[in-house]
Design an enzyme around this catalytic site. Structure first.
Site, PDB file in Angstrom:
ATOM      1  N   ILE A  35       0.852  -1.199   0.000  1.00  9.54           N
ATOM      2  CA  ILE A  35       0.000   0.000   0.000  1.00  9.54           C
ATOM      3  C   ILE A  35       0.884   1.244   0.000  1.00  9.54           C
ATOM      4  O   ILE A  35       0.659   2.198  -0.754  1.00  9.54           O
ATOM      5  CB  ILE A  35      -0.902   0.012   1.259  1.00  9.54           C
ATOM      6  CG1 ILE A  35      -1.646  -1.315   1.379  1.00  9.54           C
ATOM      7  CG2 ILE A  35      -1.856   1.167   1.232  1.00  9.54           C
ATOM      8  CD1 ILE A  35      -2.336  -1.519   2.719  1.00  9.54           C
ATOM      9  N   PRO A  55       9.950   0.215   9.454  1.00 11.53           N
ATOM     10  CA  PRO A  55      11.106  -0.574   9.899  1.00 11.53           C
ATOM     11  C   PRO A  55      11.746  -1.346   8.745  1.00 11.53           C
ATOM     12  O   PRO A  55      12.962  -1.520   8.714  1.00 11.53           O
ATOM     13  CB  PRO A  55      10.527  -1.537  10.940  1.00 11.53           C
ATOM     14  CG  PRO A  55       9.057  -1.357  10.931  1.00 11.53           C
ATOM     15  CD  PRO A  55       8.699  -0.159  10.126  1.00 11.53           C
ATOM     16  N   PRO A 239     -10.028  -4.605 -40.955  1.00 11.83           N
ATOM     17  CA  PRO A 239     -10.706  -5.537 -41.842  1.00 11.83           C
ATOM     18  C   PRO A 239     -12.228  -5.615 -41.663  1.00 11.83           C
ATOM     19  O   PRO A 239     -12.864  -6.412 -42.329  1.00 11.83           O
ATOM     20  CB  PRO A 239     -10.061  -6.877 -41.476  1.00 11.83           C
ATOM     21  CG  PRO A 239      -9.620  -6.704 -40.068  1.00 11.83           C
ATOM     22  CD  PRO A 239      -9.298  -5.262 -39.868  1.00 11.83           C
ATOM     23  N   ASP A 262     -14.527   3.726 -49.159  1.00 15.45           N
ATOM     24  CA  ASP A 262     -14.750   2.799 -50.260  1.00 15.45           C
ATOM     25  C   ASP A 262     -15.609   1.617 -49.817  1.00 15.45           C
ATOM     26  O   ASP A 262     -16.048   1.552 -48.661  1.00 15.45           O
ATOM     27  CB  ASP A 262     -13.432   2.376 -50.909  1.00 15.45           C
ATOM     28  CG  ASP A 262     -12.467   1.749 -49.933  1.00 15.45           C
ATOM     29  OD1 ASP A 262     -11.262   1.964 -50.084  1.00 15.45           O
ATOM     30  OD2 ASP A 262     -12.927   1.047 -49.005  1.00 15.45           O
ATOM     31  N   LYS A 284     -14.384   1.436 -54.741  1.00 16.03           N
ATOM     32  CA  LYS A 284     -13.928   0.733 -55.940  1.00 16.03           C
ATOM     33  C   LYS A 284     -14.326  -0.723 -55.800  1.00 16.03           C
ATOM     34  O   LYS A 284     -14.095  -1.345 -54.789  1.00 16.03           O
ATOM     35  CB  LYS A 284     -12.411   0.802 -56.048  1.00 16.03           C
ATOM     36  CG  LYS A 284     -11.893   2.175 -56.278  1.00 16.03           C
ATOM     37  CD  LYS A 284     -10.449   2.057 -56.665  1.00 16.03           C
ATOM     38  CE  LYS A 284      -9.584   2.987 -55.894  1.00 16.03           C
ATOM     39  NZ  LYS A 284      -9.116   2.670 -54.640  1.00 16.03           N
ATOM     40  N   GLY A 315     -10.299   0.437 -46.130  1.00 13.06           N
ATOM     41  CA  GLY A 315     -10.321  -0.867 -45.483  1.00 13.06           C
ATOM     42  C   GLY A 315      -8.897  -1.327 -45.208  1.00 13.06           C
ATOM     43  O   GLY A 315      -7.975  -1.019 -45.960  1.00 13.06           O
ATOM     44  N   GLY A 316      -8.705  -2.054 -44.119  1.00 11.75           N
ATOM     45  CA  GLY A 316      -7.393  -2.615 -43.807  1.00 11.75           C
ATOM     46  C   GLY A 316      -6.366  -1.539 -43.527  1.00 11.75           C
ATOM     47  O   GLY A 316      -6.618  -0.606 -42.775  1.00 11.75           O
ATOM     48  N   ASP A 317      -5.221  -1.653 -44.179  1.00 19.00           N
ATOM     49  CA  ASP A 317      -4.149  -0.669 -44.029  1.00 19.00           C
ATOM     50  C   ASP A 317      -4.042   0.133 -45.323  1.00 19.00           C
ATOM     51  O   ASP A 317      -4.093  -0.444 -46.408  1.00 19.00           O
ATOM     52  CB  ASP A 317      -2.820  -1.407 -43.751  1.00 19.00           C
ATOM     53  CG  ASP A 317      -1.688  -0.417 -43.579  1.00 19.00           C
ATOM     54  OD1 ASP A 317      -1.428  -0.039 -42.432  1.00 19.00           O
ATOM     55  OD2 ASP A 317      -1.067  -0.024 -44.598  1.00 19.00           O
ATOM     56  N   ILE A 320      -1.318  -1.044 -47.896  1.00 20.39           N
ATOM     57  CA  ILE A 320      -1.239  -2.399 -48.430  1.00 20.39           C
ATOM     58  C   ILE A 320      -2.356  -2.564 -49.447  1.00 20.39           C
ATOM     59  O   ILE A 320      -3.543  -2.595 -49.078  1.00 20.39           O
ATOM     60  CB  ILE A 320      -1.324  -3.449 -47.302  1.00 20.39           C
ATOM     61  CG1 ILE A 320      -0.064  -3.331 -46.447  1.00 20.39           C
ATOM     62  CG2 ILE A 320      -1.462  -4.864 -47.881  1.00 20.39           C
ATOM     63  CD1 ILE A 320       0.090  -4.340 -45.372  1.00 20.39           C
ATOM     64  N   MET A 398      -7.389  -9.889 -53.204  1.00 20.16           N
ATOM     65  CA  MET A 398      -8.110  -9.724 -54.479  1.00 20.16           C
ATOM     66  C   MET A 398      -7.901 -10.927 -55.392  1.00 20.16           C
ATOM     67  O   MET A 398      -7.804 -10.775 -56.603  1.00 20.16           O
ATOM     68  CB  MET A 398      -7.633  -8.435 -55.198  1.00 20.16           C
ATOM     69  CG  MET A 398      -7.923  -7.185 -54.411  1.00 20.16           C
ATOM     70  SD  MET A 398      -7.150  -5.706 -55.104  1.00 20.16           S
ATOM     71  CE  MET A 398      -5.483  -5.824 -54.506  1.00 20.16           C
ATOM     72  N   GLY A 427     -13.476 -11.707 -43.394  1.00 22.72           N
ATOM     73  CA  GLY A 427     -12.758 -11.996 -42.163  1.00 22.72           C
ATOM     74  C   GLY A 427     -13.003 -10.966 -41.076  1.00 22.72           C
ATOM     75  O   GLY A 427     -13.129  -9.778 -41.373  1.00 22.72           O
TER      76      GLY A 427
HETATM   77  N1  SAH Z   1      -5.857  -2.169 -47.848  1.00 25.33           N
HETATM   78  C1  SAH Z   1      -6.573  -3.395 -47.631  1.00 25.33           C
HETATM   79  C2  SAH Z   1      -6.609  -4.269 -48.858  1.00 25.33           C
HETATM   80  C3  SAH Z   1      -7.352  -3.669 -50.016  1.00 25.33           C
HETATM   81  S1  SAH Z   1      -7.414  -4.751 -51.387  1.00 25.33           S
HETATM   82  C4  SAH Z   1      -5.955  -4.152 -46.464  1.00 25.33           C
HETATM   83  O1  SAH Z   1      -4.871  -3.773 -45.988  1.00 25.33           O
HETATM   84  O2  SAH Z   1      -6.581  -5.111 -46.003  1.00 25.33           O
HETATM   85  C5  SAH Z   1      -8.957  -5.526 -51.124  1.00 25.33           C
HETATM   86  C6  SAH Z   1      -8.767  -6.977 -50.805  1.00 25.33           C
HETATM   87  O3  SAH Z   1      -8.410  -7.142 -49.443  1.00 25.33           O
HETATM   88  C7  SAH Z   1     -10.004  -7.819 -50.958  1.00 25.33           C
HETATM   89  O4  SAH Z   1     -10.207  -8.195 -52.288  1.00 25.33           O
HETATM   90  C8  SAH Z   1      -9.679  -9.009 -50.088  1.00 25.33           C
HETATM   91  O5  SAH Z   1      -8.809  -9.884 -50.746  1.00 25.33           O
HETATM   92  C9  SAH Z   1      -8.918  -8.367 -48.971  1.00 25.33           C
HETATM   93  N2  SAH Z   1      -9.788  -8.092 -47.805  1.00 25.33           N
HETATM   94  C10 SAH Z   1     -10.025  -6.892 -47.243  1.00 25.33           C
HETATM   95  N3  SAH Z   1     -10.823  -7.032 -46.173  1.00 25.33           N
HETATM   96  C11 SAH Z   1     -11.094  -8.350 -46.058  1.00 25.33           C
HETATM   97  C12 SAH Z   1     -11.868  -9.119 -45.142  1.00 25.33           C
HETATM   98  N4  SAH Z   1     -12.517  -8.564 -44.129  1.00 25.33           N
HETATM   99  N5  SAH Z   1     -11.922 -10.459 -45.325  1.00 25.33           N
HETATM  100  C13 SAH Z   1     -11.263 -11.042 -46.350  1.00 25.33           C
HETATM  101  N6  SAH Z   1     -10.527 -10.361 -47.236  1.00 25.33           N
HETATM  102  C14 SAH Z   1     -10.434  -9.031 -47.091  1.00 25.33           C
END
Ligand code: SAH
Length: 488
Positions: A35, A55, A239, A262, A284, A315-317, A320, A398, A427
């Site tokens: 404490i 102590p 994702p 997108d 797209k 979406g995602g990064d 990438i 893709m 995913g």
């Molecule tokens: N910048 C994104 C990718 C864009 S290209 C990233 O870093 O994830 C788009 C592709 O990403 C899709 O055609 C698929 O192959 C993949 N993708 C993105 N989200 C997804 C998900 N939730 N589940 C499965 N594939 C995914």
């Protein structure tokens, strides 16, 4: 009820203040166990000279004492000792594990009018310590007046998540700039307005990221009555699972004037963008380009020039397969300030959600991210000999449209037809589906199961190491009643 007459339930005997504990002040702690160690680690974040009477010291306190930051008096506490050492202290913690001893300390301290906290014992205490969120010089103190310490800690966690890690930078920047803003704006009212615009605009993000030069430029523009230029935030949204957004992504989503997004983004993520932000779909899809890339670039530039804080949510990064690089080149050419925030890419998200490790000591020492997006003429020009190798994992973005050709090429260039391969559709989202198969059967299986975009293909022996934790299974049975979610 008026302000001067708060209701009974609004009253409390506790009043929060921020106490000065500078280098000229002294603080005392009684106790040498856990404490006392807790309170000591709080006190040594101030400038005060701290003395500890006990102590013996536990391990943590021994370590702190060894640094010379505190003074240790190695004696048992007694009335005489207290009478000698209490005077002159700005506060004292009675933090032994003996309630009677703590109460004795508290009684003597009260007699001397020295603020005292008998730890975990409200009645004899004249102050209590709150739960604290620290972003010096910003301090947030949360107190339930001892009613529910666990609740206080929970609230602290929530505030921790809410406040940017570098809030202190912003506060210090504002402190430094106060004199010059005050010179330009002698009246408090206009000064306040300048600062509010600054916090609402791009300036606060600039200061938070340590870019004081841009922050100062933004502030000077505002102080001279210009609305300031806008900025583009290129942000990865992960994702699809909204809980996988980064804290920084969420913060920028809450501050944007407009958002360009997108088709990969599910509504539950868009719902978290500031309600008043203008939403622009530029999505797209393979054959359905809502806005061609140059038009997206121009739109980002146009809006930023008009002073907007534009969120480019991807979406995602963003870096990438997100064409983030191209957008940034356009912004740089147009001299528009921008910032990039990474997101969890589909490979990471899908791998975790499907329980497939991307590398594994036994079978995959590297991991390759590929695009399976074929050219307009249907060809896919990739260095197949380096791709179709054992000992590595291949993640194909893709790739669903060209999956038959992709699997065929991998076999032609040396991988066995029964080489493990999986597909993950949507995913991390509630209706995620997974197929585990091999290069020979995966194309047909994805066709039979009518897999749609977005789907990710994972090829390699790691697929055999698929783990199904208990927390993975329920998420995948979320669409019980419809198609079997887990298609193996
Ligand atoms: N910048 C994104 C990718 C864009 S290209 C990233 O870093 O994830 C788009 C592709 O990403 C899709 O055609 C698929 O192959 C993949 N993708 C993105 N989200 C997804 C998900 N939730 N589940 C499965 N594939 C995914």
């Amino acid at each position: 009820m008026t302000d001067a007459d708060p209701g009974k339930e609004q009253q409390t005997p506790w009043f929060p203040v921020t106490l000065r504990l500078d280098a000229a002040s002294k603080a005392l702690i009684i106790g040498g166990g856990n404490i006392a160690a807790n309170k000591t680690s709080l006190l040594i974040t101030t400038e005060a000279s701290v003395m500890l009477i006990a102590p013996a010291l536990n391990e943590e306190l021994t370590r702190i004492a060894a640094t010379g930051r505190i003074r240790h008096l190695p004696v048992a506490v007694s009335e005489d000792i207290l009478k000698e050492h209490l005077p002159g202290n700005r506060l004292v913690f009675a933090a032994t594990n003996d309630r009677e001893v703590n109460r004795m300390v508290a009684a003597i301290a009260r007699d001397m009018n020295i603020p005292v906290c008998a730890v975990d014992d409200l009645a004899p205490s004249t102050f209590i310590t709150p739960a604290i969120v620290r972003r010096p010089p910003v301090l947030v103190a949360i107190s339930t007046a001892g009613a529910a310490p666990v609740l206080a800690r929970r609230i602290r966690q929530q505030i921790e998540a809410l406040l940017p890690a570098h809030l202190g930078r912003l506060a210090r920047f504002m402190q430094r700039m106060r004199p010059s803003v005050a010179t330009l704006h002698p009246t408090a009212e206009t000064r306040r307005r300048v600062w509010e615009h600054f916090l609402d605009g791009a300036g606060s993000e600039q200061a938070l990221s340590g870019d004081d030069v841009s922050a100062q430029h933004t502030l000077e523009q505002l102080a001279q009555g210009n609305t300031g230029e806008g900025e583009v935030w290129l942000v990865g949204a992960g994702p699809g699972d909204a809980d996988l957004l980064t804290l920084k992504a969420l913060r920028l989503m809450q501050n944007a004037d407009s958002v360009l997004y997108d088709h990969l983004l599910p509504p539950e993520i868009l719902d978290r963008v500031r309600r008043d932000a203008e939403r622009v779909f530029v999505g797209k899809q393979r054959s359905d380009h809502a806005l061609p890339q140059p038009a997206i670039n121009n739109e980002l530039i146009r809006r930023a020039r008009a002073g907007e804080r534009v969120l480019r949510l991807k979406g995602g990064d963003p870096f990438i397969f997100g064409r983030g690089g191209e957008e940034i080149e356009a912004l740089m050419a147009a001299d528009i300030p921008f910032r990039v925030v990474p997101g969890i890419s589909a490979a990471n998200g899908c791998a975790a959600a499907a329980g497939i490790p991307l590398t594994h000591r036994d079978c995959a020492q590297s991991c390759l991210f590929l695009t399976g997006h074929a050219r307009a003429d249907g060809t896919l020009d990739l260095p197949w000999d380096t791709i179709a190798r054992r000992g590595q994992t291949i993640v194909i973005y893709m790739g669903l449209g060209g999956i038959a050709m992709l699997c065929e090429r991998l076999v032609q260039h040396g991988l066995p037809p029964d080489w493990p391969a999986a597909a993950v559709e949507k995913g991390t989202q509630p209706d995620q589906r997974v197929i585990v198969a091999d290069l020979r059967s995966l194309p047909e299986r994805t066709a039979t199961e009518k897999f749609r975009s977005p789907s990710l293909i994972i090829v390699g022996e790691v697929v055999r190491h698929r783990v199904m934790s208990r927390s993975v299974k329920p998420a995948m049975s979320a669409n019980a009643g419809g198609d079997p979610p887990e298609v193996v």
